[in-house]
Design a protein around this motif. Structure first.
Motif, short mmCIF file in Angstrom:
data_model
loop_
_atom_site.label_atom_id
_atom_site.label_comp_id
_atom_site.label_asym_id
_atom_site.label_seq_id
_atom_site.Cartn_x
_atom_site.Cartn_y
_atom_site.Cartn_z
N PRO A 268 48.15 49.11 57.55
CA PRO A 268 48.86 48.67 56.35
C PRO A 268 48.15 49.05 55.05
N PHE A 269 46.97 49.54 55.14
CA PHE A 269 46.24 49.90 53.91
C PHE A 269 45.24 50.97 54.29
N GLU A 270 44.65 51.56 53.29
CA GLU A 270 43.61 52.54 53.58
C GLU A 270 42.32 51.80 53.90
N LEU A 271 41.61 52.24 54.93
CA LEU A 271 40.34 51.59 55.27
C LEU A 271 39.31 51.87 54.18
N THR A 272 38.45 50.90 53.96
CA THR A 272 37.34 51.16 53.04
C THR A 272 36.35 52.09 53.74
N ASN A 273 35.50 52.72 52.94
CA ASN A 273 34.51 53.61 53.54
C ASN A 273 33.61 52.88 54.52
N ALA A 274 33.28 51.64 54.15
CA ALA A 274 32.41 50.86 55.04
C ALA A 274 33.11 50.61 56.37
N GLN A 275 34.39 50.30 56.32
CA GLN A 275 35.14 50.07 57.57
C GLN A 275 35.16 51.34 58.42
N LYS A 276 35.40 52.47 57.76
CA LYS A 276 35.43 53.74 58.49
C LYS A 276 34.08 54.01 59.15
N ASP A 299 30.76 40.27 54.88
CA ASP A 299 31.03 39.08 54.11
C ASP A 299 32.47 38.64 54.36
N VAL A 300 32.75 37.39 54.04
CA VAL A 300 34.12 36.90 54.19
C VAL A 300 35.06 37.81 53.41
N GLY A 301 36.16 38.18 54.03
CA GLY A 301 37.16 38.99 53.35
C GLY A 301 36.88 40.48 53.36
N SER A 302 35.81 40.88 54.04
CA SER A 302 35.47 42.30 54.01
C SER A 302 36.33 43.12 54.98
N GLY A 303 37.13 42.44 55.78
CA GLY A 303 38.06 43.16 56.66
C GLY A 303 37.48 43.49 58.03
N LYS A 304 36.94 42.50 58.68
CA LYS A 304 36.38 42.73 60.00
C LYS A 304 37.47 42.80 61.07
N THR A 305 38.57 42.05 60.82
CA THR A 305 39.59 41.93 61.86
C THR A 305 40.19 43.28 62.23
N ILE A 306 40.47 44.09 61.23
CA ILE A 306 41.11 45.36 61.51
C ILE A 306 40.15 46.27 62.29
N LEU A 450 33.90 45.39 49.77
CA LEU A 450 35.14 44.63 49.89
C LEU A 450 36.32 45.57 49.65
N PRO A 451 37.48 45.26 50.24
CA PRO A 451 38.66 46.07 49.95
C PRO A 451 38.91 46.11 48.43
N PRO A 452 39.49 47.20 47.95
CA PRO A 452 39.66 47.37 46.51
C PRO A 452 40.60 46.33 45.92
N GLY A 453 40.47 46.09 44.64
CA GLY A 453 41.43 45.24 43.93
C GLY A 453 41.13 43.76 43.99
N ARG A 454 40.05 43.38 44.66
CA ARG A 454 39.72 41.96 44.69
C ARG A 454 39.05 41.56 43.39
N LYS A 455 39.46 40.43 42.86
CA LYS A 455 38.77 39.92 41.68
C LYS A 455 37.68 38.95 42.15
N VAL A 557 40.42 31.44 58.29
CA VAL A 557 41.81 31.24 57.91
C VAL A 557 42.18 32.11 56.71
N ASN A 558 43.33 32.74 56.78
CA ASN A 558 43.69 33.72 55.76
C ASN A 558 45.04 33.42 55.13
N VAL A 559 45.02 32.88 53.93
CA VAL A 559 46.25 32.63 53.17
C VAL A 559 46.08 33.26 51.79
N GLY A 586 40.47 34.04 47.06
CA GLY A 586 40.09 35.37 46.59
C GLY A 586 40.55 36.45 47.53
N ARG A 587 41.60 36.16 48.31
CA ARG A 587 42.08 37.12 49.29
C ARG A 587 43.31 37.86 48.80
N GLY A 588 43.91 37.36 47.72
CA GLY A 588 45.09 38.03 47.18
C GLY A 588 44.72 38.75 45.89
P1 ADP Z 1 37.11 38.90 57.41
O1 ADP Z 1 36.11 39.99 57.38
O2 ADP Z 1 36.69 37.74 56.58
O3 ADP Z 1 37.51 38.52 58.79
P2 ADP Z 1 39.81 39.80 57.28
O4 ADP Z 1 39.70 40.76 58.37
O5 ADP Z 1 40.50 38.52 57.55
O6 ADP Z 1 38.38 39.48 56.68
O7 ADP Z 1 40.47 40.53 56.03
C1 ADP Z 1 40.71 39.86 54.83
C2 ADP Z 1 41.96 40.38 54.18
O8 ADP Z 1 41.75 41.69 53.68
C3 ADP Z 1 43.12 40.47 55.12
O9 ADP Z 1 44.27 40.03 54.44
C4 ADP Z 1 43.22 41.95 55.44
O10 ADP Z 1 44.52 42.33 55.74
C5 ADP Z 1 42.76 42.56 54.15
N1 ADP Z 1 42.14 43.87 54.30
C6 ADP Z 1 41.24 44.25 55.26
N2 ADP Z 1 40.87 45.53 55.07
C7 ADP Z 1 41.49 45.97 53.97
C8 ADP Z 1 41.52 47.22 53.26
N3 ADP Z 1 40.79 48.26 53.66
N4 ADP Z 1 42.30 47.31 52.17
C9 ADP Z 1 43.03 46.26 51.76
N5 ADP Z 1 43.07 45.07 52.38
C10 ADP Z 1 42.32 44.92 53.47
#
Ligand code: ADP
Ligand code: MG
Length: 701
Positions: A268-276, A299-306, A450-455, A557-559, A586-588
C-alpha cells in the motif's frame, strides 16, 4: 592450584562453623571458597575520614564515625535484652546497640573517651542506630592505620546482627588467602596481559581485597572487570557460532511468486529504505543454511508489521508455514485483520488462534495446520500449546518480545523437526551502545527511519489541577474529528485501587463528555475478551471518540485517526512504557499530542522521566536515559545473557571495558576458534570451568 580446591564448602574454612556457613549462604549466596574469593568489596572506606552523625540520612549506609559514648543502658524487650549506648559527636547523637556480649561490653567500654566506630546504620524515625559496631579507641585506631583503604563488603542487616561484620568477612578472606597460599591460576593469555597491561590474576585478587595503593586497586578492578566481561562475551560468541554451524536451518532459497506479486500489486505504500534494508538482511539470513535468530528493533510506528508479512511470504514461497505471535488478544486480532486485508485476493490462508477461539474452530485449525492447508497462523500464547502442531513451520515471528519469556521462545523452536527461523520484533529499543554486547548471540536489524510524512508528537506535562483545560483541549480536538486515548496505570500490587481510579476517571469523563454528542469506549483487563474486542472495534471504526483504558492498549494497537494520548498518573509509569503508550498516536497525517498528567508530588526520577518524554521522541535516546535511571536489570534479555550475574563489572558504567572485552573475544575466536593453540590453553581451561558452573551459565533458548 587444583581448581577443585575453590569448590570446597565454606564450612571447612577456619573461622566458619555450620552457623556462619548457613548465614553466609542465605544472606549472600556464598557456598564455596571460590564464592568468598569473588565476594568483591562494594567500595573502599578511607579510614582517615569520619562521618558526622548530623549527616546521616537513611538506613543501610556503612559509615565510620568519631565520637564518645556518654551513657549506657539495658533495655528490656519481649525478645530479650539489648544494651544501648548513647554515642555523640559535635553534630548529634545516635545509638550503638548490642544484642549479645553485654557483660563484656559493659566491663570494657570507656565512657567519654574518643572512639572510632564502624558499621551499618539503621534509621528508626529520627533515631539512628548501629547494631554491633566495630569499635576502637581513637588512639588505637590511629596507631593501626597502615593502609587507609578498608574494603567494604556487601552486607545485610541479618549479617551484622549475627555478628558477621565487615571485619569478620575481611578476616575470613584473609584466612582464605592463607589456606590457598594465594596461588590463584591465571585465566588470560600472556599476550592479552601484555597488550592490555593487565596485572596477574593473583595480584588482582590480592589487591581487590587488600589494596596496597590506589593505583594497584584501580588496576585490580580493571583486570577483574575485563576478565569477567571477556568470558561472558566468549560464551555469547560461542553460542552464536554453535547455532550458525551446528543447528541447520531451513534454507529459503527462492524469492517466489507470492513475495513478488505482493510487492508489485499489494504494497500500500513505498517501503522506507530502512525497511528495504532489513528485509534484505532477513532474506539473506533465511537463505543461508543456518537457522536465523534475529531481533528486529524499530521504534513504535516504524513499520515492523509489513516487514514481518513479507518475511512470512518468503516462507510460504518456499513451501513452509509461518506464524505470528502477539502478546495480547487485541493485538493478535489486529494483526489478523490487517494481514487479511493486505492479502485480500491472494491465495493465502490465514487463521487466528487465541484463548477465546471455540473448541470446534480450534479443532479445525489444528487439522489444517497439520495438513499444511493453513499458511499463516496468527495468535497469542495459545499458539505455544502442545496440541498445536504444524506440518512444516518455517518462520515464527514474535511481536513485542518483552512480554514473552525465554522458555516460551524455546517452545517455538520445538514446533518443527529443524527449528524454524525466528524473528523477534521489539519496539523497546536497546541503547546502541549495549545491544551488541547484550545480545551477543542474536543477530540484530534496526529500522531507524519512520515512514515519511509523520509529524513529531507534541508532548506536554500538566498537573492534575489543570484538568479542566485539558478537557477543553480534548473537546476541540474531537470537534476536528480526532479521537483520544485516556490511559490509567494498572499495577498489580495496587490493582483494586487502580480499577477504582479507572472507574472514577471514566465517570468524570462521561460527565464532561455526555451522550449523545460523545461516545466513550472503555477497555480493561477484567472485561471478557468479547467485550474488550467489541469496545476496541467501536473505537477503531470511529464510532467512539474517547477510549478510556488501562495499559492493555500499550502495545501495537493502530488507530491512525487517534491523535491525542492522555496518560493519567504518568509519574507511575516507566519510561519505556510511556514511550510505548505515546506511540499509539502520531500514526496518521494529523498533528498528535501526548499529555502527561501528574500530581504535584514527584520524585526526582519521575521528574527526569517526564522531562525526557517532553524533550524527545527518539526511542534510543529514551532507552539510554532509562538505562541510567534503572540500571540494566529491567532490560529485556539481560537475564538470558548472564550479564545480570556480574560480580564486579557493571554493563552501564563499564561499557568501554565491555566493548574492549568483546573485541578481544572476537579476535581470539577468529584466530583460534577451538582455543587449541598452546598460548590459549589457560583461557580454555578457565572457560571450561566457568561453563560447568550452571549457576552462572544456565541458559535456555
Ligand atoms: P510498528 O513498527 O509499531 O509495529 P506498524 O507496522 O504498526 O508499526 O506500522 C505503523 C503504521 O505505519 C501502519 O499504519 C502502517 O501501515 C504504516 N506504514 C508502515 N510502513 C510504512 C511506509 N513505508 N510508508 C507509509 N506508511 C507505512
Ligand atoms: Mg507493531
Amino acid at each position: 592450584m587444583n581448581p577443585n580446591f575453590l569448590q570446597t564448602p565454606l564450612v571447612y574454612l577456619k573461622g566458619v562453623g555450620p552457623n556462619r556457613a548457613e548465614t553466609l549462604k542465605v544472606e549472600l549466596g556464598l557456598e564455596t571458597f571460590g564464592d568468598l574469593l569473588q565476594l568483591y568489596p562494594n567500595r573502599y572506606l578511607d579510614k582517615t575520614q569520619y562521618y558526622k552523625i548530623g549527616q546521616l540520612k537513611d538506613s543501610g549506609a556503612d559509615v565510620q564515625i568519631l565520637g564518645k559514648i556518654v551513657h549506657l543502658k539495658t533495655v528490656e524487650q519481649k525478645r530479650g535484652k539489648r544494651l544501648v549506648a548513647s554515642f555523640v559527636d559535635d553534630t548529634g547523637q545516635m545509638d550503638l546497640v548490642w544484642f549479645r556480649s553485654h557483660k563484656w561490653i559493659r566491663e570494657n567500654i570507656k565512657l567519654n573517651e574518643p572512639y572510632v566506630v564502624f558499621g551499618r546504620v539503621n534509621r528508626y524515625g529520627s533515631i539512628f542506630s548501629m547494631p554491633h559496631p566495630e569499635m576502637e579507641l581513637l588512639k588505637v585506631h590511629q596507631a593501626g592505620l597502615k593502609i587507609s583503604m578498608q574494603p567494604i563488603y556487601p552486607s545485610t542487616e541479618k549479617l551484622s546482627n549475627s555478628g558477621i561484620t565487615n571485619k569478620v568477612i575481611s578476616k575470613l578472606i584473609q584466612q582464605l588467602f592463607i589456606e590457598t597460599k594465594a596461588d590463584f591460576d591465571e585465566t588470560l593469555s600472556q599476550s592479552l596481559l601484555e597488550e592490555l597491561k593487565l596485572i596477574a590474576r593473583a595480584d588482582a585478587l590480592l589487591n581487590i581485597h587488600f589494596p596496597k595503593s590506589q593505583e594497584l586497586l584501580a588496576r585490580a578492578q580493571f583486570r577483574l572487570k575485563f576478565e569477567e566481561l571477556f568470558f561472558v562475551q566468549m560464551q555469547l560468541l560461542n553460542k552464536k557460532a554453535v547455532r550458525k554451524h551446528k543447528i541447520k536451518g531451513l534454507p529459503f532459497d527462492q524469492v517466489g511468486e507470492k513475495f513478488k506479486f505482493f510487492f508489485t500489486n499489494h504494497l500500500p505504500f513505498e517501503l522506507t529504505n530502512a525497511q528495504k534494508r532489513v528485509i534484505k538482511e532477513i532474506r539473506n539470513d533465511m537463505g543461508s543454511s543456518a537457522q536465523m535468530n534475529r531481533l528486529l528493533q524499530g521504534d513504535v510506528g516504524s513499520g515492523k508489521t509489513i516487514v514481518a508479512l513479507m518475511c512470512m511470504l518468503l516462507a510460504i514461497d518456499n513451501d513452509y508455514q509461518a506464524c505470528l505471535m502477539a502478546p495480547t488478544e487485541i493485538l493478535a486480532n489486529q494483526h489478523y485483520n490487517g494481514l487479511k486485508e493486505l492479502l485480500a485476493d491472494m491465495e493465502i490462508t490465514v487463521a487466528i488462534l487465541t484463548g477465546s477461539v471455540k473448541k470446534s474452530a480450534r479443532r479445525t485449525i489444528h487439522e489444517q495446520l497439520e495438513s499444511g492447508e493453513l499458511n499463516i497462523l496468527v495468535g497469542t500464547h495459545a499458539v505455544l500449546e502442545d496440541k498445536v502442531q504444524f506440518k512444516n513451520l518455517g518462520l515464527a515471528v514474535i511481536d513485542e518480545q518483552h512480554r514473552f519469556g525465554v522458555a516460551q521462545r524455546s517452545k517455538l523452536w520445538r514446533k518443527n523437526s529443524l527449528p524454524p527461523h525466528i524473528l523477534v520484533m521489539t519496539a523497546t529499543p536497546i541503547p546502541r551502545t549495549l545491544a551488541m554486547s547484550l545480545y551477543g548471540d542474536l543477530d540484530i536489524s534496526v529500522i531507524d527511519e519512520l515512514p515519511p510524512g509523520r509529524k513529531a508528537i507534541k508532548t506536554v506535562h500538566r498537573y492534575d489541577a489543570n484538568r479542566l483545560k485539558v478537557f477543553r483541549f480534548i473537546k476541540d480536538e474531537i470537534k476536528k474529528g480526532r479521537q483520544v486515548y485516556v490511559v490509567y496505570p494498572l499495577i498489580q500490587e495496587s490493582e483494586a485501587m487502580d480499577y477504582k481510579d479507572l472507574m472514577d476517571g471514566y465517570e468524570s469523563i462521561a460527565r464532561e463528555f455526555p451522550l449523545p454528542d460523545f461516545q466513550i469506549s472503555i477497555v480493561h483487563g477484567q472485561m471478557k475478551p468479547q467485550d474488550k474486542d467489541y469496545e476496541m472495534e467501536r473505537f477503531v471504526k470511529g464510532e467512539t471518540q474517547i477510549m478510556v483504558a488501562t495499559t492493555v492498549i500499550e502495545v501495537g494497537v493502530n488507530v491512525p485517526n487517534a491523535s491525542v494520548m492522555i496518560i493519567e498518573s504518568a509519574e507511575r509509569f516507566g519510561l519505556s512504557q510511556l514511550h510505548q503508550l505515546r506511540g499509539r498516536v502520531g500514526r496518521g497525517a494529523e498533528q498528535s499530542f501526548c499529555i502527561l498528567m501528574t500530581s504535584h508530588k514527584l520524585s526526582s526520577d519521575a521528574k527526569t522521566r517526564l522531562e525526557t518524554m517532553v524533550r524527545t521522541n527518539d526511542g534510543f535516546d529514551i532507552a539510554e536515559v532509562d538505562l541510567k535511571l534503572r540500571g540494566p536489570g529491567d532490560l529485556m534479555g539481560t537475564q538470558q545473557s548472564g550479564l545480570l550475574n556480574l560480580k564486579i563489572a557493571d554493563i552501564v558504567k563499564d561499557n568501554q571495558i565491555l566493548k574492549s572485552a568483546r573485541y578481544y573475544a572476537m579476535q581470539l575466536l577468529k584466530a583460534d576458534p577451538k582455543l587449541e593453540k598452546n598460548e590459549h590453553l589457560v583461557i580454555r581451561k578457565a572457560y571450561a570451568t566457568l561453563v560447568k558452573d550452571k549457576a552462572i551459565w544456565g541458559y535456555i533458548s
